[in-house]
Design an enzyme around this catalytic site. Structure first.
Site, PDB file in Angstrom:
ATOM      1  N   ARG B 244       0.936  -1.141  -0.236  1.00 62.03           N
ATOM      2  CA  ARG B 244       0.059  -0.086   0.009  1.00 62.03           C
ATOM      3  C   ARG B 244       0.848   1.352  -0.002  1.00 62.03           C
ATOM      4  O   ARG B 244       2.026   1.127   0.637  1.00 62.03           O
ATOM      5  CB  ARG B 244      -0.920  -0.010   1.234  1.00 62.03           C
ATOM      6  N   GLU B 273      -3.959   7.532  -4.737  1.00 64.19           N
ATOM      7  CA  GLU B 273      -4.105   6.920  -6.192  1.00 64.19           C
ATOM      8  C   GLU B 273      -5.091   7.231  -7.204  1.00 64.19           C
ATOM      9  O   GLU B 273      -6.518   7.159  -6.640  1.00 64.19           O
ATOM     10  CB  GLU B 273      -4.333   5.157  -6.304  1.00 64.19           C
ATOM     11  N   HIS B 292      -2.071   0.507  -9.805  1.00 64.94           N
ATOM     12  CA  HIS B 292      -2.613  -0.402  -9.019  1.00 64.94           C
ATOM     13  C   HIS B 292      -3.329  -1.722  -9.564  1.00 64.94           C
ATOM     14  O   HIS B 292      -4.405  -1.786  -9.530  1.00 64.94           O
ATOM     15  CB  HIS B 292      -3.412   0.216  -7.860  1.00 64.94           C
TER      16      HIS B 292
END
Lengths: 393, 327
Positions: B244, B273, B292
Site C-alpha cells: 500500500r 491513487e 495499482h
C-alpha cells in the site's frame, strides 16, 4: 552478487596466465561446461572446421611482438557512442596492448603486423575482407556476446582466423530479459506506467486488465542455454512449458523444468499463451516466424523475441498485430536496430520494444569481456579454446 | 406465500470505469437482486430495508456511518481484493455486519506483478522502450546499462502468502532471499525457497539489492519505510512496493531518489491513487509507477467475484463467512 560467475572466469584466466601448459586441466574445467552448455555442443555438432593451411603455420620465426610485450588487440574505440566501455578497456589493458581503429588507420604499416586479435564489442569493428587482408598476423576474433550472425564465418575462416563468442556470460541476463518482457507485456506494464504518470489521468479505471502469466503455457522455440534458463524461471511461475528444438533434450533435463517436447513447431504454436524465440540466427531460422506461424498462434497469445530480429518476418508481424491475429509482441531485437522512425511497430500500443539490452547489465558486460579475453588468450597461447565458433561447411 | 426472492445486494454501478464488470453480471444476477447506488437513492424508503449485503468492488460504494445507519438489515460486506485498510472494521462490526475479503485470489497475480516491477526496474525496461520508439533515437548507445537480477539479493518485507510466492519466483532467478516478518516462517518453508530470516529489518535493508514490500497496511506498517530505512539501504538498491502507498513515507522516498540515496523505485501503489499530476514521483526517471494493477487479470477478477458472492451467500444464510475479516 556476481561472485559466482566472476570467480569462475577468474579461475579460467588464472589457469591460462599462471601456468604454461595445462590442456588437460583446461579441458576438465570446461568439460562440465560443455555438457551444460547446449549451445556450444550444437556448434560443434553442426559446424565443421574449415582448415586452412597457410594461416595455421605461424612459424617460430614470425615476430609479432617483442619478448615480454603484451599481444595487441584491435578495438573500435574506447568510450564514445559505440566504443568499448572505459572499465572494459582497463580490463583489456591487463592482458593486451589496445589498438583503436583510429590508431591502426593512422599507422597501418607498423600496426598491421602487431595485431593478433580483434575484440568485437556490440558488433564493432566491422570485419570485412579488406580488414582481414590488412592484418597478416591476425589469429582470432573474440566476439563479446553469443550471436555471430554479423560475422562472415566462412570468409574469416578462409584467412585462417578463429572466431570465438561468449555463450556463458550471456545466458542469465538474456533469460532475465525474456522473463521481463513476458511479464511486462502480459501485465501491460509500459501502458500502465504511461497512464500512471500521464498529465491527463484523473482516476484509474477498474476494468483495465492484463493477462495472467502464472499458470499459463509458455512455448520456448530454441532450448539452448538461454532457452533452458528461461524454462527454469518460468517453472517457478507454475507455467506449463512446451519447447521446440533441433534436438530433443535429455529426459532428466526436461523433467527438471517440466518441459514437454514438441517435435512439430505447429503444436507448440497452437497451444502456447506465450511464444518465446531463443534460437540463434542461421539461414534455417531466418523468418522462422512468418504469416503462417502467426496464424497458428492463439489470438490471445503474445510473441516474445530475444534472439535476432531477422528470425521474424517483421511485415507479417505488423499485419498480425494490427489485425489482432495475436494479442501482443515484446521484442528486444528487431531488424534493423534501431528501426526506422516511421516503422509501424513503433506505434502499436500492444508492442513493447527494448533496445537490444539482453546483456546490458554492468555485471554481464564485464563477464562477457572476461570470457572473450579468456578465449582470445587461449587461441594466442595455443590452448584448448572454450567457445570457438566454426563456419558451416 | 411468496416464492423465494433473491437477496437484495447493493453495488456502486455497472460497467464503465468503476462498476461491476458486465461479464460478471450473469453469474451475480442468478444469485442476487443487484441494486445500484443510483437506484437505491431514488427509492430509499423501500430499498433500505431490503438490502442485506454490499458487494464492494474496488472500494465502491464507500461505506460510512450514514450508510450503515440507513441499512437496518445489512448483514455482510464483501470487499474485493485483500486490503481492508479502506474499511473501518470496528465501526462496521458495531452494526453487527460481517466483512470478507479475497486474499488468496489476488496472491499469485500480485506476486507476478512484484517480479514484473523488479525486472522492469533493474533492466530499465520502460526507459528502454521509450528510447526504442522515440522519434529522436538514431542509434542505441553502448554504455546504456541496467543491473543484474540473477544472483542478486532480494529482501522481502512481509512474508505472507504474496511475499512467499515472490520468494518462490525469485529463487528460480538464483536470487539470494532475505525476509523480515512479524513471525518467522517454518524451517521447511524457509528451506523450500532458500529464504533467510532477518529478525532486524535493518539487516535486511543493508544487505539487499532489491527491497520488496509485501506487508498489509496496519498502524504498525504505516510509514514503515522512511528516511532512516532508505538511508540504510544500499545506494545501488531498488525499492519495490506492491503493498500500500502508505507503507512508504512518500516525501522521504522522493528525497532519497532525488539525492541518489537509493537507485530506483517501482511502485504499483501510491498514496493517493492516482497521485496529483504535479507530484515529483511522476517526473523521476528512476521511478516506475503502475496504476495499482496487482490483481488486474480477467481470470483473477472472476475468481474474486465468485469468492465475494460465496461470502455474501454464506453470511446471509447464517453460516460462517468464508474469508471473514475480524476487526
Amino acid at each position: 552478487m556476481f561472485r559466482r560467475k566472476g570467480s569462475h572466469m577468474l579461475r579460467i584466466l588464472t589457469s591460462l596466465l599462471g601456468r604454461s601448459n595445462l590442456p588437460y586441466k583446461f579441458n576438465r574445467q570446461f568439460g562440465s561446461h560443455r555438457r551444460r552448455c547446449h549451445r556450444s555442443l550444437i556448434y560443434n555438432q553442426r559446424y565443421r572446421i574449415h582448415a586452412c593451411a597457410e594461416r595455421q603455420a605461424i612459424t617460430a620465426g614470425t615476430k609479432v611482438m617483442a619478448e615480454g610485450e603484451l599481444p595487441a588487440v584491435l578495438i573500435l574505440d574506447i568510450g564514445g557512442t559505440h566504443g568499448v566501455l572505459e572499465d572494459l578497456a582497463a580490463l583489456l589493458k591487463k592482458h593486451f596492448q589496445l589498438i583503436t581503429m583510429k590508431e591502426f588507420l593512422a599507422n597501418k604499416e607498423e600496426m598491421s603486423k602487431k595485431i593478433q586479435s580483434v575484440f568485437v564489442f556490440e558488433r564493432r569493428p566491422t570485419i570485412d575482407r579488406e580488414l582481414l587482408e590488412s592484418l597478416p598476423n591476425l589469429k582470432v576474433i573474440g566476439n563479446s556476446g553469443v550471436g555471430v550472425d554479423h560475422l562472415d564465418l566462412k570468409m574469416i575462416s578462409s584467412f585462417g582466423v578463429k572466431v570465438t563468442n561468449t555463450p556463458h556470460a550471456v545466458a542469465d541476463p538474456t533469460a532475465d530479459i525474456g522473463m521481463a518482457l513476458m511479464l511486462a507485456s502480459a501485465r501491460r506494464l509500459v501502458e500502465g506506467c504511461q497512464i500512471a504518470v500521464s498529465p491527463d489521468t484523473k482516476s484509474f479505471a477498474v476494468d483495465w486488465l492484463g493477462v495472467e502469466v502464472s499458470g499459463a503455457t509458455l512455448g520456448i522455440i530454441g532450448m539452448g542455454s538461454i532457452g533452458y534458463k528461461v524454462a527454469q524461471r518460468a517453472r517457478a511461475f507454475n507455467m506449463r512449458i512446451l519447447y521446440h528444438n533441433r534436438n530433443r533434450r535429455r529426459k532428466e533435463e526436461e523433467e527438471a523444468v517440466g518441459a514437454h517436447y514438441c517435435a512439430k513447431m505447429k503444436d507448440l504454436l497452437q497451444q502456447s499463451d506465450f511464444v518465446m524465440l531463443v534460437v540463434n540466427l542461421t539461414p534455417e531460422t531466418h523468418k522462422l516466424i512468418g504469416k503462417k506461424e502467426l496464424e497458428l498462434m492463439k489470438p490471445t497469445a503474445t510473441l516474445i523475441n530475444i534472439s535476432r530480429g531477422a528470425v521474424i518476418d517483421q511485415d507479417a508481424l505488423v499485419e498480425a498485430l494490427q489485425n489482432k491475429v495475436i494479442r501482443a509482441a515484446a521484442l528486444d531485437v528487431t531488424y534493423p536496430e534501431p528501426l526506422p522512425r516511421d516503422h509501424p511497430l513503433l506505434n502499436l500500443n500492444n508492442v513493447i520494444i527494448t533496445p537490444h539490452i539482453g546483456t546490458a547489465t554492468v555485471q554481464a558486460i564485464h563477464t562477457m569481456a572476461e570470457e572473450a579475453v579468456a578465449n582470445i588468450l587461449a587461441v594466442l597461447n595455443g590452448q584448448p579454446i572454450p567457445s570457438q565458433v566454426f563456419p558451416k561447411l | 406465500m411468496e416464492g423465494q426472492e433473491l437477496p437484495y445486494v447493493l453495488i456502486d454501478s455497472i460497467g464503465e470505469r468503476y462498476g461491476v464488470y458486465v461479464d460478471h453480471l450473469g453469474f451475480l444476477k442468478k444469485r442476487f437482486h443487484l441494486i445500484t447506488m443510483k437506484e437505491y437513492l431514488e427509492n430509499k424508503t423501500f430499498l433500505s430495508k431490503k438490502i442485506r449485503a454490499i458487494y464492494m468492488w474496488y472500494h465502491r460504494p464507500a461505506i460510512n456511518e450514514e450508510l450503515l445507519q440507513s441499512l437496518p438489515n445489512l448483514k455482510v460486506v464483501a470487499s474485493s481484493g485483500v486490503g481492508i485498510d479502506h474499511l473501518d472494521l470496528k465501526l462496521i462490526s458495531s452494526y453487527g455486519v460481517k466483512v470478507s475479503n479475497t486474499p488468496f485470489a489476488v496472491s499469485t497475480d500480485t506476486a507476478d506483478m512484484g517480479m514484473a516491477l523488479l525486472l522492469a526496474s533493474a533492466r530499465r525496461l520502460v526507459e528502454g522502450h521509450e528510447m526504442a520508439v522515440s522519434p529522436d533515437t538514431e542509434y542505441f548507445p553502448a554504455d546504456w546499462l541496467g543491473v543484474e537480477v540473477s544472483g542478486a539479493t532480494l529482501g522481502i518485507l512481509g512474508m505472507g502468502t504474496i511475499g512467499y510466492k515472490v520468494a518462490e519466483r525469485a529463487k528460480a532467478f538464483e536470487m539470494k532471499i532475505l525476509y523480515h516478518n512479524r513471525n518467522q516462517r517454518k524451517k521447511e518453508e524457509e528451506s523450500a525457497v532458500g529464504a533467510v530470516y532477518c529478525k532486524k529489518i535493518d539487516d535486511l535493508l543493508q544487505q539487499s539489492d532489491f527491497v520488496l514490500l509485501a506487508v498489509t497496511l496496519t498502524p504498525q506498517t504505516h510509514k514503515l519505510i522512511g528516511k532512516r530505512e532508505l538511508e540504510l539501504m544500499k545506494p545501488t538498491a531498488t525499492l519495490i512496493n506492491i503493498s500500500r502507498g502508505l507503507v512508504v513515507d512518500q516525501d522521504a522516498l522522493v528525497e532519497a531518489l532525488q539525492n541518489k540515496v537509493i537507485k530506483a523505485a517501482a511502485l504499483d501503489v501510491t498514496y493517493p491513487e492516482p497521485l496529483p499530476r504535479d507530484h515529483p514521483l511522476l517526473k523521476l526517471k528512476n521511478v516506475i509507477i503502475t496504476p495499482h494493477v496487482g490483481s488486474a487479470t480477467k481470470k483473477t477478477r472472476w475468481v474474486m467475484m465468485e469468492e465475494m458472492a460465496e461470502s455474501i451467500e454464506a453470511g446471509l444464510a447464517g453460516l460462517p463467512v468464508p474469508r471473514e475479516v475480524l476487526p
